[in-house]
Scaffold this active site. Structure first.
Site, PDB file in Angstrom:
ATOM      1  N   GLU A  19       0.834  -1.216   0.000  1.00 43.29           N
ATOM      2  CA  GLU A  19       0.000   0.000   0.000  1.00 43.29           C
ATOM      3  C   GLU A  19       0.862   1.256   0.000  1.00 43.29           C
ATOM      4  OE1 GLU A  19      -2.134   1.780  -1.261  1.00 43.29           O
ATOM      5  OE2 GLU A  19      -3.883   0.773  -0.418  1.00 43.29           O
ATOM      6  N   ASP A  47      -7.098   0.066  -3.623  1.00 41.50           N
ATOM      7  CA  ASP A  47      -8.154   1.075  -3.726  1.00 41.50           C
ATOM      8  C   ASP A  47      -8.933   0.934  -5.033  1.00 41.50           C
ATOM      9  OD1 ASP A  47      -6.229   1.795  -5.533  1.00 41.50           O
ATOM     10  OD2 ASP A  47      -5.801   3.753  -4.631  1.00 41.50           O
TER      11      ASP A  47
HETATM   12  O1  AHR Z   1       0.629   0.483  -3.331  1.00 42.38           O
HETATM   13  C1  AHR Z   1       0.294   0.749  -4.669  1.00 42.38           C
HETATM   14  C2  AHR Z   1      -1.136   1.172  -4.807  1.00 42.38           C
HETATM   15  O2  AHR Z   1      -1.331   2.445  -4.224  1.00 42.38           O
HETATM   16  C3  AHR Z   1      -2.190   0.328  -4.135  1.00 42.38           C
HETATM   17  O3  AHR Z   1      -2.481  -0.879  -4.770  1.00 42.38           O
HETATM   18  C4  AHR Z   1      -3.365   1.251  -4.188  1.00 42.38           C
HETATM   19  O4  AHR Z   1      -4.315   1.008  -3.182  1.00 42.38           O
HETATM   20  C5  AHR Z   1      -2.748   2.637  -4.040  1.00 42.38           C
HETATM   21  O5  AHR Z   1      -3.203   3.476  -5.055  1.00 42.38           O
END
Ligand code: AHR
Ligand code: AHR
Ligand code: AHR
Length: 481
Positions: free
Chosen positions: A204, A280
């Site tokens: 994340e 997300d």
């Molecule tokens: O960590 C990379 C990305 O960043 C994740 O998959 C996403 O939730 C956020 O936009």
């Protein structure tokens, strides 16, 4: 034994086991996945041919004959009910109704396992699966392991082709709230050596290739056609591995302490499961998934080595992406529409616009040339085809926002993939259907005499289910010019 029998024996049982290609337990004979067909929107489940065996692709082929099929559910074989279904919107919207993500074509990723046909999950940008109410997955800083088999030649730099642990509310809730495998060339956060693609860990707000949050050169570029990717994480430790799923052993790309960047030690895992998207619901990435599991506990290296041996013994191999009439490189063709009332029209271009035009033997030479195409080996995948304009050498049929256009080859990966199509047995019963390689739910279709790549009953007007099969079926002939 299946991979999950090996994890169980090691004391780190699977809490989720997903595969459209085979049973992941030697005793598993239940449903592997569910498909829905376009002709009547009914569904059927696909099970292994026998306990512990390969998926019964023949059941799917019969059910999906002369129509389109989507993968609606990827069942969890662990008994915990952690099935994957169409991903809902989150920080980002999907392209489908109510902002859900697209479902994958059931036929986009054909393979064989020990000579038996099966289908993987071909994720185009916009496609994703998720389960936000998972039973038994790791939360907080608890230990887990996972592996997945991907197609090491199918990737892009979008965010984020992932499989693993993510947020339960589909939003970016902060550093350390995910622990998922990532595969592709996204270098916005981190990267490995070479130009990619890389296996990385999506923790994340960061794709990690090692302890540091930027480049870690011990993480190699990997392009095995069948790629095993492995990730595990526990209290202040994690490891990333990869290997050729068709032969040999795993290599460790990183094994050590958690990142020092804030938020990743301890972790804040939430325990949802995602496939093909970011935490997300970032939906810009592409890739292919064949099988994957998540475990409870930190699997030993010995168990992971035996799982890799099991994967190699499953004998993943490629098979034809085409099911229609064979094209040949250099062949000159015209493509006649077969829809009743429109069947004197041919796929043509007017400048950059791709449309259908009435063409006859007495048409002007210029119009005949506009309706004539040279078949080329697929620019984006040599197993499929590209169509070069007869009157504008170097320009090809490509899709852009799902609209066909004639464009000069700019040499980019995106252009080449947008200009690559596979030959599929005519959906209309005879003739030829022509599927977009990168969007296997989408076929070359005329709609109001304009050319598109359309899905059967999707959100655009040109995706209309009405007369889809006929509009997406072409009669191939020797070219006019
Ligand atoms: O960590 C990379 C990305 O960043 C994740 O998959 C996403 O939730 C956020 O936009
Ligand atoms: O046609 C679908 C996509 O639209 C293409 O892959 C891309 O070039 C454009 O964004
Ligand atoms: O392209 C001609 C027609 O336009 C198609 O057959 C139909 O789907 C649309 O109305």
């Amino acid at each position: 034994a299946g991979p999950c029998d090996l994890y169980s024996a090691g004391g780190t049982p699977c809490i989720a086991a997903h595969s459209t290609t085979r049973a992941l337990y030697s005793a598993f004979s239940g449903s592997l996945y569910q498909v829905k067909r376009g002709s009547d929107n009914t569904t059927t489940n696909i099970a292994p041919v026998s306990a512990g065996g390969v998926a019964n692709a023949a059941t799917q082929d019969t059910f999906c004959a002369s129509t389109t099929c989507l993968i609606t559910v990827i069942y969890d074989q662990s008994g915990k009910g952690n099935h994957l279904t169409q991903a809902p919107p989150g920080g980002f919207n999907g392209p489908e109704t109510n902002h859900y993500d697209n479902l994958a074509s059931a036929t986009g990723a054909p393979v064989t396992l020990n000579g038996n046909k099966a289908y993987g999950v071909f994720i185009s940008p916009g496609t994703g699966y998720r389960n936000d109410k998972v039973s038994g997955s790791a939360t907080g800083d608890a230990a887990e392991g996972m592996y997945a088999i991907f197609d090491g030649t199918h990737y892009n730099d979008g965010c984020c082709f992932d499989y693993g642990n993510a947020e339960t509310n589909n939003l970016d809730t902060g550093n350390g709230h995910m622990e998922a495998l990532y595969f592709g060339t996204n270098s916005a956060w981190g990267s490995g050596s070479g130009s990619g693609p890389w296996v990385m860990a999506d923790l994340e707000n960061g794709l990690f290739s090692g302890q540091g949050s930027k480049q870690n050169t011990a993480d190699p570029t990997v392009t095995y056609r069948f790629l095993t990717a492995v990730l595990k994480g526990g209290a202040n430790k994690w490891a990333l591995k990869g290997g050729n799923a068709a032969s040999g052993s795993l290599s460790t790309y990183y094994s050590g302490a958690r990142p020092t960047a804030s938020g990743y030690n301890p972790m804040h895992k939430e325990g949802a499961i995602i496939l093909g998207i970011g935490g997300d619901n970032s939906v810009s990435a592409q890739g292919t998934f064949y099988e994957g599991v998540m475990t409870s506990g930190y699997p030993s290296d010995d168990v992971e080595n035996s799982v890799q041996a099991n994967i190699v013994a499953a004998k993943y191999a490629t098979t034809s992406l085409n099911s229609g009439t064979a094209f040949t490189n250099g062949q000159s063709i015209s493509l006649r529409a077969t829809t009743s009332g429109y069947d004197t029209r041919y796929l043509a271009h007017t400048g950059a616009t791709v449309n259908t035009q009435v063409v006859t033997s007495s048409s002007a030479t210029s119009l005949k040339q506009q309706a004539s195409w040279t078949v080329r080996t697929g620019l984006g995948n040599s197993a499929c085809w590209s169509f070069e304009s007869k009157d504008t050498a170097g320009s090809y049929l490509r899709h852009n926002n799902f609209v066909l256009q004639l464009s000069a080859n700019d040499g980019s990966k995106l252009f080449k993939e947008d200009a690559t199509f596979c030959s599929i047995a005519g959906l209309g019963g005879s003739g030829q259907s022509i599927r977009a390689w990168g969007y296997p739910t989408r076929y070359i279709r005329h709609y109001e005499n304009v050319g598109y790549i359309a899905s059967n009953g999707g959100v655009h007007a040109f995706d209309a289910a009405s007369s889809f099969n006929a509009d997406a079926t072409w009669a191939v002939s020797t070219s006019f010019a």
